[in-house]
Design an enzyme around this catalytic site. Sequence first.
Site, PDB file in Angstrom:
ATOM      1  N   HIS A   1       0.842  -1.207   0.000  1.00 31.23           N
ATOM      2  CA  HIS A   1       0.000   0.000   0.000  1.00 31.23           C
ATOM      3  C   HIS A   1       0.880   1.261   0.000  1.00 31.23           C
ATOM      4  O   HIS A   1       0.592   2.223  -0.708  1.00 31.23           O
ATOM      5  CB  HIS A   1      -0.893   0.046   1.244  1.00 31.23           C
TER       6      HIS A   1
ATOM      7  N   ARG B   1      -1.708  -5.610  -8.765  1.00 35.35           N
ATOM      8  CA  ARG B   1      -0.549  -6.462  -8.490  1.00 35.35           C
ATOM      9  C   ARG B   1      -0.300  -7.475  -9.587  1.00 35.35           C
ATOM     10  O   ARG B   1       0.806  -7.722  -9.994  1.00 35.35           O
ATOM     11  CB  ARG B   1      -0.762  -7.222  -7.175  1.00 35.35           C
TER      12      ARG B   1
ATOM     13  N   LYS C   1     -17.365  -7.158   5.350  1.00 36.11           N
ATOM     14  CA  LYS C   1     -16.078  -7.825   5.585  1.00 36.11           C
ATOM     15  C   LYS C   1     -15.792  -7.815   7.086  1.00 36.11           C
ATOM     16  O   LYS C   1     -15.928  -6.778   7.731  1.00 36.11           O
ATOM     17  CB  LYS C   1     -14.951  -7.032   4.905  1.00 36.11           C
TER      18      LYS C   1
ATOM     19  N   SER D   1      -3.068  -7.968   2.474  1.00 41.52           N
ATOM     20  CA  SER D   1      -3.346  -7.910   3.915  1.00 41.52           C
ATOM     21  C   SER D   1      -3.802  -9.263   4.465  1.00 41.52           C
ATOM     22  O   SER D   1      -3.495  -9.599   5.613  1.00 41.52           O
ATOM     23  CB  SER D   1      -4.398  -6.841   4.209  1.00 41.52           C
TER      24      SER D   1
END
Length: 160
Positions: A17, A90, A41, A128
């Site tokens: 990040h 990514r 979430k 994460s």
Amino acid sequence: MKKVIYPGTFDPVTNGHIDIVQRASDLFDQIIVTVAKNPTKTALFSVEERLEMLKEVLKDFQNVLVDSFDGLVVEHAKQVGAVGIIRGLRAVSDFEYEFQMALMNRKLDSEIATILLMPHARYTYLNSTIIRNLAQFHGNVSEFVPPIVEKKLKEKFGYK
Ligand code: ADP
């Protein structure tokens, strides 16, 4: 003044990040890193904890602010006067989701652009969830997150 928002869950913030924030801060006048309060979430860290970690690790960036929001990303972008939404890309696995989100957000507000930035190759496998899983089993996370995040993870999972 070109302002952008960088929304995400940041549960917790990782070096990946930060790499994206660095790239965005070189390109735009102001970056607002914004924690999405996503009730669907289940997060490890509370929104307050995530904000506290982000503020600490991003404090040396002169043009970066941290906040949180709930609701639509484009609405938040408009509210703060941002011209775009920063997201990190990514690998191919991120592409489909980010592409769908970008097109949906454009449909919702054609004036808000999505800007996808690629991190350094060393961060392309980092997320994460992997960090939380690693810390849960008391793995060494020091290479992947800033020291304050490492400390917080160790406190959460009770190891040194
Ligand atoms: P979300 O749950 O919204 O995907 P995250 O906090 O996981 O939120 O990520 C926020 C944004 O940062 C996303 O665009 C994600 O692709 C990007 N991101 C996360 N980890 C990395 C990384 N290691 N390198 C580059 N971008 C990343």
